[in-house]
Design a protein around this motif. Structure first.
Motif, mmCIF file in Angstrom:
data_model
loop_
_atom_site.group_PDB
_atom_site.id
_atom_site.type_symbol
_atom_site.label_atom_id
_atom_site.label_comp_id
_atom_site.label_asym_id
_atom_site.label_seq_id
_atom_site.Cartn_x
_atom_site.Cartn_y
_atom_site.Cartn_z
ATOM 1 N N THR A 47 -16.837 -29.143 22.416
ATOM 2 C CA THR A 47 -17.293 -28.044 21.544
ATOM 3 C C THR A 47 -16.101 -28.146 20.634
ATOM 4 N N LEU A 48 -14.995 -27.854 21.284
ATOM 5 C CA LEU A 48 -13.801 -27.484 20.218
ATOM 6 C C LEU A 48 -12.603 -28.896 20.579
ATOM 7 N N ALA A 49 -12.914 -29.284 21.758
ATOM 8 C CA ALA A 49 -11.861 -30.427 21.965
ATOM 9 C C ALA A 49 -12.467 -31.863 22.339
ATOM 10 N N ASP A 50 -12.156 -32.784 21.388
ATOM 11 C CA ASP A 50 -13.037 -34.137 21.669
ATOM 12 C C ASP A 50 -12.267 -34.806 23.029
ATOM 13 N N THR A 51 -13.219 -35.134 23.933
ATOM 14 C CA THR A 51 -12.652 -35.626 25.329
ATOM 15 C C THR A 51 -12.951 -37.274 25.225
ATOM 16 N N ALA A 86 -5.277 -34.328 33.171
ATOM 17 C CA ALA A 86 -4.063 -34.611 32.792
ATOM 18 C C ALA A 86 -3.950 -35.242 31.214
ATOM 19 N N ALA A 87 -5.008 -35.694 30.687
ATOM 20 C CA ALA A 87 -5.132 -36.369 29.603
ATOM 21 C C ALA A 87 -5.456 -35.144 28.329
ATOM 22 N N ALA A 88 -6.036 -34.075 28.634
ATOM 23 C CA ALA A 88 -6.572 -32.902 27.880
ATOM 24 C C ALA A 88 -5.760 -32.703 26.814
ATOM 25 N N PRO A 89 -4.386 -32.500 26.961
ATOM 26 C CA PRO A 89 -3.421 -32.023 25.770
ATOM 27 C C PRO A 89 -3.566 -33.141 24.717
ATOM 28 N N GLU A 108 -8.685 -23.685 36.845
ATOM 29 C CA GLU A 108 -7.689 -22.777 36.581
ATOM 30 C C GLU A 108 -6.076 -23.769 36.461
ATOM 31 N N ARG A 109 -6.018 -24.835 37.248
ATOM 32 C CA ARG A 109 -4.655 -25.408 37.335
ATOM 33 C C ARG A 109 -4.555 -25.845 35.811
ATOM 34 N N CYS A 110 -5.515 -26.120 35.136
ATOM 35 C CA CYS A 110 -5.253 -26.475 33.566
ATOM 36 C C CYS A 110 -5.015 -25.454 32.851
ATOM 37 N N ARG A 111 -4.746 -24.259 33.248
ATOM 38 C CA ARG A 111 -4.401 -23.030 32.183
ATOM 39 C C ARG A 111 -3.437 -23.243 31.147
ATOM 40 N N ARG A 112 -2.236 -23.600 32.015
ATOM 41 C CA ARG A 112 -1.215 -23.617 30.889
ATOM 42 C C ARG A 112 -1.354 -24.608 29.692
ATOM 43 N N ASP A 113 -1.844 -25.905 29.912
ATOM 44 C CA ASP A 113 -2.034 -26.940 29.139
ATOM 45 C C ASP A 113 -3.105 -26.278 28.047
ATOM 46 N N THR A 114 -3.996 -25.681 28.591
ATOM 47 C CA THR A 114 -5.232 -25.311 27.644
ATOM 48 C C THR A 114 -4.681 -24.138 26.902
ATOM 49 N N LEU A 115 -3.878 -23.275 27.202
ATOM 50 C CA LEU A 115 -3.543 -22.152 26.378
ATOM 51 C C LEU A 115 -2.642 -22.927 25.473
ATOM 52 N N ASP A 116 -1.643 -23.845 25.584
ATOM 53 C CA ASP A 116 -0.946 -24.571 24.652
ATOM 54 C C ASP A 116 -1.545 -25.340 23.700
ATOM 55 N N TRP A 117 -2.618 -25.880 24.106
ATOM 56 C CA TRP A 117 -3.562 -26.816 23.242
ATOM 57 C C TRP A 117 -4.487 -25.856 22.288
ATOM 58 N N GLU A 157 -23.086 -32.089 36.259
ATOM 59 C CA GLU A 157 -24.009 -31.608 36.938
ATOM 60 C C GLU A 157 -24.050 -31.913 38.481
ATOM 61 N N GLY A 158 -23.542 -33.018 38.793
ATOM 62 C CA GLY A 158 -23.522 -33.571 40.028
ATOM 63 C C GLY A 158 -22.152 -33.239 40.846
ATOM 64 N N GLU A 159 -21.159 -33.127 40.171
ATOM 65 C CA GLU A 159 -19.807 -32.926 40.817
ATOM 66 C C GLU A 159 -19.262 -31.581 40.698
ATOM 67 N N GLY A 160 -19.690 -30.839 39.546
ATOM 68 C CA GLY A 160 -19.269 -29.718 39.356
ATOM 69 C C GLY A 160 -17.814 -29.416 39.051
ATOM 70 N N ARG A 161 -17.277 -30.278 38.175
ATOM 71 C CA ARG A 161 -15.765 -30.635 37.868
ATOM 72 C C ARG A 161 -15.371 -30.100 36.605
ATOM 73 N N THR A 162 -16.326 -30.134 35.617
ATOM 74 C CA THR A 162 -15.931 -29.720 34.399
ATOM 75 C C THR A 162 -17.032 -28.953 33.787
#
Ligand SMILES: [Mg+2]
Length: 153
Positions: free
Chosen positions: A7-11, A30-33, A62-71, A148-153
């Motif tokens: 939506t905002l970030a191209d994965t 880990a590659a999200a930044p 939640e463990r991605c919070r710091r990276d996500t806020l920085d991004w 949908e299947g693994e509920g990870r993101t």
């Protein structure tokens, strides 16, 4: 209320980590930044901030919070609360996101949800929320299946 991934970030550049077996979720997050911002989404979030509070609702853990806020800050996106998935929560995004939406709607007026996930959008609409479907990136079958299947993101 804005979703992040696709939506905002191209994965697209990190999809390959979910195409391997087993899926490499650590590498995927880990590659999200390095995600490029999506101009249409960023423009909509920036314009929305002129009129209302912007809040971020993501399936990232939640463990991605710091990276996500920085991004978010690096893209110049509006400051706003960031709602993330608990690290141990493996439920589908449409469950976790709807839960958060309903909780916030108890004492706030939720003007619009912007999300690329059709299932999340369908359920949010059924629950009475106004939705903007972020259709500005090519849909990723792999990511959708994993959400949908693994509920990870
Ligand atoms: Mg998304």
């Amino acid at each position: 209320m804005f979703d992040l991934d696709n939506t905002l970030a191209d994965t697209a550049h990190r999809q390959r980590f979910l195409e391997s077996r087993p899926r490499d979720w650590d590498a995927f997050f880990a590659a999200a930044p390095q995600d490029p911002p999506i101009p249409e989404g960023v423009a909509l979030a920036t314009a929305s901030a002129e009129e209302c509070e912007v809040v971020y609702l993501t399936g990232r853990p939640e463990r991605c919070r710091r990276d996500t806020l920085d991004w978010l800050a690096a893209q110049g996106l509006p400051e706003g609360r960031l709602h993330m998935r608990r690290n141990d929560d493996r439920r589908p995004a449409r469950r976790t996101k709807l839960e958060t939406l309903r909780r916030l709607a108890r004492d706030r007026d939720v003007r619009v949800l912007v999300d690329d996930d059709e299932l999340v959008c369908d359920d949010a609409e059924r629950a009475g929320f106004t939705v903007v479907r972020a259709r500005w990136t090519a849909p990723s079958g792999t990511l959708r299946q994993a959400q949908e299947g693994e509920g990870r993101t």
